[in-house]
Design a protein around this motif. Structure first.
Motif, short mmCIF file in Angstrom:
data_model
loop_
_atom_site.label_atom_id
_atom_site.label_comp_id
_atom_site.label_asym_id
_atom_site.label_seq_id
_atom_site.Cartn_x
_atom_site.Cartn_y
_atom_site.Cartn_z
N HIS A 120 48.52 -20.06 59.52
CA HIS A 120 49.56 -19.23 58.92
C HIS A 120 48.94 -17.94 58.40
O HIS A 120 49.48 -16.85 58.59
N ASN A 125 54.37 -21.57 52.16
CA ASN A 125 55.73 -22.01 52.49
C ASN A 125 56.81 -21.19 51.79
O ASN A 125 58.00 -21.44 51.99
N ASN A 161 55.71 -15.01 51.34
CA ASN A 161 54.28 -15.32 51.31
C ASN A 161 53.38 -14.14 51.65
O ASN A 161 52.20 -14.14 51.28
#
Length: 247
Positions: free
Chosen positions: A15, A55, A59
């Motif tokens: 991510h 999450n 972010n």
């Protein structure tokens, strides 16, 4: 369990790779830095908070893991004890700071959104460093003005980190230069602003990037010309400029 933990770490890392702020031209090189030097040494509470923040729908606002590591070491190198943070979000950089300070260290932390801060607060509490933090919800400028008016806070901060509304960076600087001690450091985050500081006028930029770019450019120019500070602009994360007060 080990496989699950590894999968979680890999997912969080991926991510970060996809949405990272680093200006390194190679994503693979940035991932190498993370996996070789950052993640293996990342304190468990910071890892937990990073994964929680990954999450969150906003972010991209979080401090990157490599910058968190940098701030943590910087604070130890300068033996910081009394610090300030303007712009907290979920508290990743705040936690990096709190872990670096001695047990009697203090952080004045300000943000307009307490809800985001409270998302990370359980992790901060579990890490045993919440007692170092004095969180104030609301705009920072009125608080800074009051501190300056009080007089007793002049030159009292060892380190100040600013990662908030870019259109007020210069307004912050005008006040913070009086609050940081001579020899102390102010760090301004996002001073390369997605690389937009060198983008041509007709470059296809996201609306918020284009809006704040001129404020970042103005700040960079002002910091470079300020005789009261020494500066070092680093390509860590989205760019961070360190200002050491010399007068």
């Amino acid at each position: 369990m080990a496989q699950t933990a590894a999968a979680t770490e890999n997912q969080a890392g991926r991510h970060q790779e996809v949405g990272h702020k680093s200006l390194l031209q190679s994503d693979d090189l940035y991932q190498y830095i993370l996996e070789t030097s950052v993640y293996p040494r990342e304190p468990e509470p910071m890892k937990e908070l990073r994964e929680i923040t990954a999450n969150h729908p906003w972010n991209i606002m979080t401090t990157s893991a490599d910058e968190g590591q940098f701030l943590n070491m910087l604070l130890k190198l300068i033996n910081a004890k009394n610090t300030m943070e303007i712009g907290v979000y979920t508290g990743y950089s705040l936690l990096a700071t709190a872990l670096a300070l001695p047990d009697d260290g203090k952080i004045l932390a300000m943000d307009i959104n307490k809800e985001n801060y409270e998302l990370g607060l359980p992790v901060i509490e579990k890490a045993g460093v919440a007692h170092k933090i004095d969180f104030k919800e609301g705009p920072a400028l009125p608080v800074l003005d009051q501190m300056i008016a009080d007089g007793k806070y002049h030159g009292s901060f060892d380190f100040i980190f600013v990662d908030a509304d870019k259109d007020n960076y210069l307004n912050y600087h005008k006040r913070l230069i009086d609050l940081v001690k001579v020899g102390g450091v102010i760090g301004y985050d996002n001073t390369l602003w997605n690389g937009s500081v060198v983008a041509p006028p007709d470059a296809p930029l996201r609306k918020y990037v284009r809006y704040y770019r001129d404020f970042v450019l103005e700040l960079n120019k002002a910091l470079a010309a300020d005789p009261r500070i020494e500066i070092c602009q680093l390509p860590v994360g989205d760019g961070i400029t360190l200002c050491r007060r010399i007068s």
